[in-house]
Write a protein that holds these residues in place. Structure first.
Motif, mmCIF file in Angstrom:
data_model
loop_
_atom_site.group_PDB
_atom_site.id
_atom_site.type_symbol
_atom_site.label_atom_id
_atom_site.label_comp_id
_atom_site.label_asym_id
_atom_site.label_seq_id
_atom_site.Cartn_x
_atom_site.Cartn_y
_atom_site.Cartn_z
ATOM 1 N N THR A 39 0.843 -1.193 0.000
ATOM 2 C CA THR A 39 0.000 0.000 0.000
ATOM 3 C C THR A 39 0.878 1.242 0.000
ATOM 4 N N SER A 44 -2.256 2.716 -2.929
ATOM 5 C CA SER A 44 -3.660 2.299 -2.997
ATOM 6 C C SER A 44 -3.843 0.989 -2.244
ATOM 7 N N ASP A 46 -6.609 -0.639 -2.146
ATOM 8 C CA ASP A 46 -7.435 -1.489 -2.994
ATOM 9 C C ASP A 46 -6.559 -2.368 -3.880
ATOM 10 N N GLU A 49 -4.175 -4.745 -1.750
ATOM 11 C CA GLU A 49 -4.867 -5.852 -1.096
ATOM 12 C C GLU A 49 -5.308 -6.896 -2.121
ATOM 13 N N GLU A 50 -5.804 -6.399 -3.268
ATOM 14 C CA GLU A 50 -6.245 -7.295 -4.344
ATOM 15 C C GLU A 50 -5.071 -8.147 -4.828
ATOM 16 N N VAL A 168 -14.816 -5.009 -1.485
ATOM 17 C CA VAL A 168 -14.500 -4.039 -2.541
ATOM 18 C C VAL A 168 -14.992 -2.648 -2.141
ATOM 19 N N LYS A 171 -12.828 -1.118 0.655
ATOM 20 C CA LYS A 171 -11.510 -0.665 0.190
ATOM 21 C C LYS A 171 -11.649 0.608 -0.635
ATOM 22 N N ARG A 172 -12.676 0.638 -1.496
ATOM 23 C CA ARG A 172 -12.883 1.833 -2.332
ATOM 24 C C ARG A 172 -13.189 3.020 -1.432
#
Lengths: 419, 116
Positions: A39, A44, A46, A49-50, A168, A171-172
């Motif tokens: 991160t 980011s 998102d 983590e993805e 999702v 995170k967004r």
């Protein structure tokens, strides 16, 4: 299949299960650190983590057959970095974005100096009050404990698509709403720690009250919760750790009694538990942790919960419990946690000290808030039975039975109705 | 980051507050803007009462004009302000000190602004 084959298949299965445990432990140790570092590198959560989640799925597949590599953290970090770069390539303007990335080894760490463990700022961010409690739990399980979406879905009994969407969205929101990944300062810190500890405690209890499941199943989440409670209790700065130690002690007490709590998939009430099945080692550890917490002289909600659990673990059998002390601790707990559940649990101690009528009066005060909760009816049934009002007690047990979704609890209540 | 903060009240609960108390709280809102002047941008407005609202809605062939606010909600927006702060925690810290939050039915919504 003959018996030898069956035994071989059985042992093969148990080996796979053991290696799954090893995988879970290895991944858990590495997950949050890598998400945190990535991160910082990518800017980011998102994307980071993805990419880590994808690397974990690959690792589970590969390691199950080929075994865990010598440096699992390095393996996961490399895989996650590749995934992140792949994802960026698929986006427009990826060259600009790639150019903005520094070498991960040179990237400024996400952690502020003085914070001991890079996993904690991530954990405190995942438990931000601007995220729903469901999202806090799901995101913590994924980003911190390294569970896959499918594992979270099974453990929390939510459809996989719901869990995926929850993660999702959360995170967004962290990205879009500017939720900082850090341990807050000042008065916010205690409030946030309380959310973190609540999430861990929910994680533990989710593992125990799986609707439609058996009491002995799904021990994994409990293990993850205990692990996370340890991380928080050990890594948090000293002035903040009393509550974290309290929760760790509480979970250790619960864990110690687990072997006696569920026998052959049947729930056994505390009073009826075979104390020889309690794990003395864990109880000793729980008591030591609780004493450390008490020495910090900052009593609070989790410590008091743990102190109550300690009272129940002190005695050789249920008949020697110091109920006056339990009741006193509940009275103190109400100052921190005036929730209906705590008030209901307190009535059980009240019945032992002031008798079933006094307890029943208290239970009835809670009727409006708890009428949909199966244990309210179960406790009320217990008081009525002590007062000799057997028919009313039976009716309450039937209500409880109708409301409970957990197989083991249902059988326990059924046994009472049959009696 | 820039956030819009939207101040809302619940008119049906306003009656429960004494005029003196309300006046005293409203007076402190001016100080609040002063105290936090560093994070306030130029954008912001206090709105006329909701009884002055007109709503234009989708109506199939042509938009429909009607009296009243767009939603049936009990809460009404009384004003908005754009603030510029480092992150959501900073925005929450500013908003938590909004004097009207001591009155029942008052809430403040925080929404980040899209940056292109």
């Amino acid at each position: 299949m003959n018996e030898t084959d069956a035994a071989a298949a059985e042992s093969g299965r148990s080996k796979a299960a053991a290696s799954d445990q090893l995988l879970a432990r290895t991944i858990r140790e590495e997950s949050a650190r890598i998400v945190s570092a990535l991160t910082g590198w990518l800017g980011s959560l998102d994307l980071a983590e993805e990419s880590v989640a994808e690397a974990i799925e690959e690792a589970v597949r590969q390691w199950r057959t080929r075994g865990v590599p010598p440096n699992p953290g390095g393996w996961l970090t490399q895989a996650a970095r590749h995934n992140a770069i792949d994802r960026l390539r698929r986006e427009k303007r990826y060259r600009e974005k790639l150019a903005l990335l520094t070498d991960p080894l040179e990237a400024a760490p996400l952690i502020v100096a003085g914070e001991p463990d890079e996993r904690l700022p991530l954990l405190f961010g995942c438990c931000h009050p601007a995220l729903s409690p469901d999202a806090q739990l799901a995101l913590t399980l994924r980003a911190i404990c390294g569970l896959t979406t499918a594992q979270i879905a099974r453990a929390t009994l939510a459809p996989e698509s719901t869990v995926a969407q929850r993660i999702v969205r959360a995170k967004r929101k962290i990205g879009a709403a500017g939720i900082p990944l850090r341990i807050p300062e000042g008065s916010e810190r205690a409030e946030r720690l309380n959310i973190v500890l609540t999430v861990i405690s929910v994680m533990y209890s989710e593992a125990h009250l799986v609707a439609g499941g058996d009491a002995a199943a799904d021990r994994d989440l409990a293990d993850d919760a205990l692990w996370l409670a340890r991380v928080v209790a050990h890594e948090l700065p000293r002035e903040a750790e009393a509550q974290a130690q309290g929760l760790l002690a509480l979970l250790l007490f619960h864990r110690a009694r687990e072997g006696a709590r569920a026998v052959d998939g049947e729930l056994v009430l505390l009073a009826d538990q075979d104390r020889a099945r309690w794990d003395r080692g864990l109880i000793d550890e729980a008591q030591a942790v609780l004493e450390t917490a008490a020495m910090l002289r900052r009593p609070g909600r989790w410590q008091l919960h743990a102190a109550i659990a300690a009272c129940h673990s002190d005695t050789r059998d249920g008949s020697h419990t110091d109920w006056l002390q339990v009741l006193t601790l509940y009275d103190m707990l109400l100052a921190y946690d005036y929730s209906p559940i705590v008030r209901l649990n307190r009535t059980v101690a009240l019945a032992e000290v002031d008798g079933p009528q006094a307890a029943l009066d208290e239970v009835d005060v809670l009727r409006r808030t708890l009428t949909g909760y199966h244990l309210w009816h179960a406790v009320r049934a217990r008081m009525l039975r002590h007062l000799g009002r057997r028919d009313e007690a039976m009716a309450e047990d039937l209500c409880a039975l109708e409301l409970t979704a957990n197989d083991a609890e249902r059988r326990l209540l059924e046994a009472r109705v049959d009696r | 980051m820039k956030y819009v903060i939207m101040f809302t009240t619940t008119p049906e609960l306003d009656a429960a507050v004494s005029p003196e108390h309300a006046e005293q709280v409203y007076r402190r809102t001016y100080d609040w803007f002063g105290t936090h002047s560093e994070v306030m941008t130029e954008s912001g407005a206090q709105l006329q009462p909701v009884t002055t609202a007109t709503t234009v809605s989708y109506g199939g062939d042509a938009p429909v004009v009607a009296d009243g606010p767009f939603s049936e909600a009990k809460e009404v927006i009384g004003g908005f302000q754009v603030i510029d702060v480092p992150d959501l925690d900073a925005a929450i810290a500013v908003v938590k000190t909004w004097p009207l939050l001591e009155l029942p039915g008052v809430s403040v919504e925080i929404r980040p602004i899209i940056v292109y």
